[in-house]
Design an enzyme around this catalytic site. Structure first.
Site, PDB file in Angstrom:
ATOM      1  CG  HIS A   1       7.949  52.135  56.763  1.00 57.79           C
ATOM      2  ND1 HIS A   1       8.062  53.354  57.378  1.00 57.79           N
ATOM      3  CD2 HIS A   1       9.106  51.955  56.057  1.00 57.79           C
ATOM      4  CE1 HIS A   1       9.229  53.898  57.066  1.00 57.79           C
ATOM      5  NE2 HIS A   1       9.891  53.056  56.264  1.00 57.79           N
TER       6      HIS A   1
ATOM      7  CD  GLU B   1      50.727  51.676  41.111  1.00 57.07           C
ATOM      8  OE1 GLU B   1      50.172  52.277  40.169  1.00 57.07           O
ATOM      9  OE2 GLU B   1      51.843  52.001  41.564  1.00 57.07           O
ATOM     10  CG  HIS B   2      52.618  47.989  39.663  1.00 57.24           C
ATOM     11  ND1 HIS B   2      53.018  49.279  39.941  1.00 57.24           N
ATOM     12  CD2 HIS B   2      51.795  48.063  38.602  1.00 57.24           C
ATOM     13  CE1 HIS B   2      52.457  50.103  39.070  1.00 57.24           C
ATOM     14  NE2 HIS B   2      51.705  49.397  38.244  1.00 57.24           N
TER      15      HIS B   2
ATOM     16  CG  HIS C   1      56.854  55.566  36.650  1.00 57.79           C
ATOM     17  ND1 HIS C   1      56.079  56.050  35.625  1.00 57.79           N
ATOM     18  CD2 HIS C   1      56.780  54.218  36.563  1.00 57.79           C
ATOM     19  CE1 HIS C   1      55.566  55.048  34.944  1.00 57.79           C
ATOM     20  NE2 HIS C   1      55.983  53.921  35.490  1.00 57.79           N
TER      21      HIS C   1
ATOM     22  CG  ASP D   1      53.633  50.061  33.398  1.00 53.16           C
ATOM     23  OD1 ASP D   1      52.701  50.095  34.210  1.00 53.16           O
ATOM     24  OD2 ASP D   1      54.830  50.201  33.719  1.00 53.16           O
TER      25      ASP D   1
ATOM     26  CD  GLN E   1      56.670  50.306  37.611  1.00 51.65           C
ATOM     27  OE1 GLN E   1      55.759  51.096  37.822  1.00 51.65           O
ATOM     28  NE2 GLN E   1      56.952  49.856  36.388  1.00 51.65           N
TER      29      GLN E   1
END
Length: 456
Positions: free
Chosen positions: A446, A353-354, A287, A387, A284
């Site tokens: 109403h 996230e992961h 990235h 992924d 990761q």
């Protein structure tokens, strides 16, 4: 809590500064845990917001002229109209490497099977004779899907965005990806090929916050070319400018989540293999220099072994400089805990996230986690699997937003519409209750809207 570099006094200086946060022996509140976790520092988010506001305003006021100027400034390309011609999509597909095409087709097949199974069923509930309330799931009419460019090429993100939208039944799909100077101002050909493989023919060479603005507000047609119609939902990952733009247009359009720069957390104990932990942290980190890679462990020997592996593997990987910067940043490091119970609490506070679970009896530990975009269980479920080919979706919430938002899925593109269908007698059965409640709320009209139906 203590935070320290990864070397003892007098030891050789490492290439990486994979810092430590020691939470052992401490009883911390949720707020304190969140503060203690490795996170990116500085005023980047505030700086990005001002820049993104300016971009959004420019795109809204000047349309395609603004997009041309931004493409020149940010991407170094000259544009006419940003829509990719149909023949370029077809050419990209025809020229796609057969092995890549096969891999994309397998990824599409697995993602489609999982997405189709996610669609919730419509329901009808009879609450009394002649009193039926239904909930129907209806797809939005049009979506805008963003596929990032920059440091890597992401045909997998085309799949992750498009497949659940198609499974939901969305009929109008537009896709945007940054123009690439090396490819004549078009998105990368592998991105175009993946779009063509999925039958998407409305593709735009637009990057960053300006793509999100164009999707949210639309751009009228004119001498430059046809209009870009506004969408109902915008999805897709991106850098901090894309994530900020999505936050700023939320309310104008729906968004999936603020899927910004990637992050991985690994909860591991002494049963974990240091080489695998390091490999996944690096996967990761490659990235982006701002990517977050965090190890949470109750084993100091494992932490030391992972550091040693990071040194070796980071030196050998292709994007070594990028990896080193990410691993040495304030957003990365090892968090030492007393036991796996405290580790679970730390994971929930971080809301990764992961999140990988590499512990003894990993499935039971994973079942205790409440906050994560996606959970990867055991030695043979690395984030790289998710992924590309797990069948799950890799567009996931970042920066702690997994505590309240979900990864991209079919329901992102659906709305639950409630349908109320009462007969006259069924309405009469509850009319007294309606009158009592309308009087209690001092809203007599109403109640009168009900009694008007029974005056005959």
């Amino acid at each position: 809590m203590t935070s320290s570099p990864d070397t003892a006094p007098g030891s050789p200086s490492p290439i990486l500064n994979f810092r430590s946060v020691d939470l052992r022996g401490q009883m911390l509140s949720l707020a304190e845990l969140r503060t203690a976790m490795p996170r990116a520092q500085g005023s980047t988010a505030d700086d990005a917001e001002q820049k993104v506001l300016e971009i959004i305003s420019d795109v809204r006021s000047r349309g395609f002229d603004a997009l041309r100027d931004l493409a020149r400034s940010f991407d170094g390309v000259e544009q006419g109209h940003p829509r990719v011609p149909a023949e370029e999509l077809q050419r990209a597909l025809e020229n796609l490497d057969p092995e890549v095409r096969s891999a994309l087709q397998e990824s599409i097949s697995r993602a489609r099977r999982f997405a189709q199974a996610q669609r919730p069923a419509d329901i009808d509930v009879e609450l009394g004779e002649g009193a039926v309330v239904s909930q129907n799931w209806v797809p939005v009419a049009r979506v805008g899907l963003y596929v990032p460019g920059g440091l890597a090429v992401y045909p997998s993100s085309v799949i992750m965005n498009v497949v659940p939208a198609l499974a939901a039944g969305v009929e109008s799909i537009a896709l945007a990806s940054p123009p690439q100077k090396d490819f004549g101002g078009l998105p990368h050909p592998t991105i175009l090929a993946a779009a063509a493989l999925l039958g998407i023919d409305e593709v735009y060479a637009i990057g960053g916050a300006q793509a999100i603005a164009a999707f949210a507000y639309g751009i009228p047609g004119g001498p430059a070319g046809p209009a870009l119609d506004p969408v109902d939902v915008v999805t897709g990952p991106g850098n901090i400018f894309v994530a900020t733009a999505k936050r700023l247009v939320k309310g104008v359009v729906g968004i999936d989540s603020e899927a910004g720069t990637t992050e991985i957390a690994i909860l591991a104990d002494s049963a974990a293999t240091a080489a695998l932990v390091a490999a996944d942290l690096i996967s990761q980190a490659e990235h982006d220099p701002k990517a977050a890679s965090v190890l949470i462990t109750d084993s100091e020997p494992l932490a030391d072994a992972v550091r040693a592996e990071l040194e070796l593997q980071a030196a050998a990987t292709k994007h070594s400089d990028r990896v080193r910067e990410a691993l040495s940043g304030p957003q990365s490091g090892v968090v030492l805990v007393d036991d796996i119970g405290q580790g679970v609490a730390v994971c929930d506070a971080y809301a990764a996230e992961h999140l990988e679970i590499m512990t003894d009896d990993a499935p039971s530990v994973a079942a205790r986690i409440r906050n994560a975009g996606a959970i990867f269980v055991g030695d043979y479920s690395p984030v790289s699997l998710g992924d590309y080919c797990a069948g799950s979706n890799h567009v996931l919430p970042t920066s702690g937003t997994a505590a309240f938002s979900s990864g991209l899925n079919v329901t992102t593109f659906l709305r639950a519409i409630q349908v109320i269908n009462y007969t006259k007698s069924a309405l009469h059965d509850v009319s007294g209750h309606i009158l009592s409640l309308s009087d209690a709320e001092d809203l007599p009209a109403h109640g009168q809207a009900v009694t008007a139906r029974f005056r005959d």
